[in-house]
Design a protein around this motif. Structure first.
Motif, PDB file in Angstrom:
ATOM      1  N   GLY A  30       0.751  -1.647   0.059  1.00 19.57           N
ATOM      2  CA  GLY A  30       0.220  -0.055   0.467  1.00 19.57           C
ATOM      3  C   GLY A  30       0.687   1.252   0.359  1.00 19.57           C
ATOM      4  O   GLY A  30       0.535   2.457   0.026  1.00 19.57           O
ATOM      5  N   SER A  31       2.183   0.840   0.362  1.00 19.74           N
ATOM      6  CA  SER A  31       2.568   2.377   0.408  1.00 19.74           C
ATOM      7  C   SER A  31       3.244   3.159  -0.545  1.00 19.74           C
ATOM      8  O   SER A  31       3.012   4.345  -0.691  1.00 19.74           O
ATOM      9  CB  SER A  31       4.278   2.178   1.248  1.00 19.74           C
ATOM     10  N   PHE A  32       3.025   2.274  -1.610  1.00 17.85           N
ATOM     11  CA  PHE A  32       3.392   2.450  -2.876  1.00 17.85           C
ATOM     12  C   PHE A  32       1.962   3.335  -3.676  1.00 17.85           C
ATOM     13  O   PHE A  32       2.612   4.855  -4.262  1.00 17.85           O
ATOM     14  CB  PHE A  32       3.818   0.951  -4.210  1.00 17.85           C
ATOM     15  N   VAL A  33       0.838   2.775  -3.475  1.00 20.68           N
ATOM     16  CA  VAL A  33       0.125   4.214  -4.167  1.00 20.68           C
ATOM     17  C   VAL A  33      -0.892   4.977  -2.633  1.00 20.68           C
ATOM     18  O   VAL A  33      -0.865   6.020  -3.941  1.00 20.68           O
ATOM     19  CB  VAL A  33      -1.420   2.770  -3.937  1.00 20.68           C
ATOM     20  N   SER A  34      -0.089   4.781  -1.305  1.00 21.45           N
ATOM     21  CA  SER A  34       0.312   5.974  -0.405  1.00 21.45           C
ATOM     22  C   SER A  34       0.878   7.302  -0.724  1.00 21.45           C
ATOM     23  O   SER A  34       0.288   8.167  -0.332  1.00 21.45           O
ATOM     24  CB  SER A  34      -0.681   5.206   0.279  1.00 21.45           C
ATOM     25  N   GLU A  35       1.584   7.135  -1.076  1.00 24.60           N
ATOM     26  CA  GLU A  35       3.007   7.592  -1.389  1.00 24.60           C
ATOM     27  C   GLU A  35       2.684   8.842  -2.873  1.00 24.60           C
ATOM     28  O   GLU A  35       2.682   9.794  -2.869  1.00 24.60           O
ATOM     29  CB  GLU A  35       3.942   7.017  -1.520  1.00 24.60           C
ATOM     30  N   LEU A  36       1.885   8.172  -3.717  1.00 22.24           N
ATOM     31  CA  LEU A  36       1.010   8.793  -4.642  1.00 22.24           C
ATOM     32  C   LEU A  36      -0.013   9.887  -4.105  1.00 22.24           C
ATOM     33  O   LEU A  36       0.160  11.098  -4.887  1.00 22.24           O
ATOM     34  CB  LEU A  36       0.696   7.692  -6.064  1.00 22.24           C
ATOM     35  N   HIS A  37      -0.827   9.642  -3.458  1.00 20.66           N
ATOM     36  CA  HIS A  37      -1.266  10.970  -2.892  1.00 20.66           C
ATOM     37  C   HIS A  37      -0.594  12.264  -2.424  1.00 20.66           C
ATOM     38  O   HIS A  37      -1.379  13.389  -2.623  1.00 20.66           O
ATOM     39  CB  HIS A  37      -2.093  10.574  -1.720  1.00 20.66           C
ATOM     40  N   ALA A  38       0.360  11.571  -1.581  1.00 21.43           N
ATOM     41  CA  ALA A  38       1.030  12.811  -0.881  1.00 21.43           C
ATOM     42  C   ALA A  38       1.868  13.892  -2.317  1.00 21.43           C
ATOM     43  O   ALA A  38       1.684  14.621  -2.070  1.00 21.43           O
ATOM     44  CB  ALA A  38       2.243  12.362   0.318  1.00 21.43           C
ATOM     45  N   THR A  64      -2.344  -7.832  -6.614  1.00 24.81           N
ATOM     46  CA  THR A  64      -3.455  -6.921  -5.676  1.00 24.81           C
ATOM     47  C   THR A  64      -2.908  -5.846  -5.377  1.00 24.81           C
ATOM     48  O   THR A  64      -2.229  -5.972  -4.733  1.00 24.81           O
ATOM     49  CB  THR A  64      -4.164  -8.308  -4.927  1.00 24.81           C
ATOM     50  N   ALA A  65      -3.262  -4.601  -5.490  1.00 26.85           N
ATOM     51  CA  ALA A  65      -2.915  -3.525  -4.612  1.00 26.85           C
ATOM     52  C   ALA A  65      -3.126  -3.319  -3.377  1.00 26.85           C
ATOM     53  O   ALA A  65      -4.804  -3.444  -3.641  1.00 26.85           O
ATOM     54  CB  ALA A  65      -3.411  -1.985  -5.959  1.00 26.85           C
ATOM     55  N   GLU A  66      -2.950  -2.928  -2.887  1.00 30.59           N
ATOM     56  CA  GLU A  66      -2.875  -2.422  -1.449  1.00 30.59           C
ATOM     57  C   GLU A  66      -3.519  -1.113  -1.135  1.00 30.59           C
ATOM     58  O   GLU A  66      -2.886  -0.232  -2.244  1.00 30.59           O
ATOM     59  CB  GLU A  66      -2.663  -2.739   0.088  1.00 30.59           C
ATOM     60  N   GLY A  67      -3.622  -0.761  -0.770  1.00 30.81           N
ATOM     61  CA  GLY A  67      -3.814   1.272  -0.223  1.00 30.81           C
ATOM     62  C   GLY A  67      -4.550   1.818  -1.363  1.00 30.81           C
ATOM     63  O   GLY A  67      -4.588   2.987  -0.700  1.00 30.81           O
ATOM     64  N   VAL A  68      -5.623   1.738  -1.429  1.00 32.41           N
ATOM     65  CA  VAL A  68      -6.673   2.643  -2.285  1.00 32.41           C
ATOM     66  C   VAL A  68      -7.559   2.872  -1.586  1.00 32.41           C
ATOM     67  O   VAL A  68      -8.154   2.700  -0.666  1.00 32.41           O
ATOM     68  CB  VAL A  68      -7.503   1.409  -3.391  1.00 32.41           C
TER      69      VAL A  68
END
Length: 116
Positions: A30-38, A64-68
């Motif tokens: 999930g860190s890969f997706v959540s870092e994109l928000h910041a 599967t992608a986590e953190g969506v």
């Protein structure tokens, strides 16, 4: 037997697992997706995720992608080719009984024990 490598791309989860274990899927951390928000629009970050999806699919693995957390994340991940996703966009953590209730409700049925 098959395995899904959790938190792929971080810590102890490395490429050697793809060669050495009977892996059937990857869960992108999930860190890969959540870092994109910041970072706002981060084309390099999305390319990294796209590369992981491409690698997995070329090896016949599901992804599967986590953190969506947002509809735009979900849409972009679908466009990249992610097979599944999980995160707060789909629902907050709940107790097992609540999960069962939601599944039954979505299916339009009632539980065999008469509840729901």
């Amino acid at each position: 037997m098959s395995l899904t490598v959790d938190d792929f791309g971080t810590g102890w989860s490395n490429l050697a697992y793809l060669r050495d274990l009977p892996v059937s899927g990857l869960k992108i951390d999930g860190s890969f997706v959540s870092e994109l928000h910041a970072a706002g629009e981060d084309p390099v970050g999305w390319r990294i995720i796209g590369g992981m999806v491409s690698l997995a699919h070329s090896l016949g693995l599901s992804v599967t992608a986590e953190g969506v957390e947002t509809a735009s994340d979900a849409q972009r991940l679908r466009a990249i080719g992610c097979d599944c996703a999980q995160g707060w966009y789909y629902g907050r953590p709940v107790r097992p009984g609540e999960i069962t209730r939601r599944i039954v409700e979505a299916a339009g049925g009632t539980r065999a024990d008469g509840e729901g």
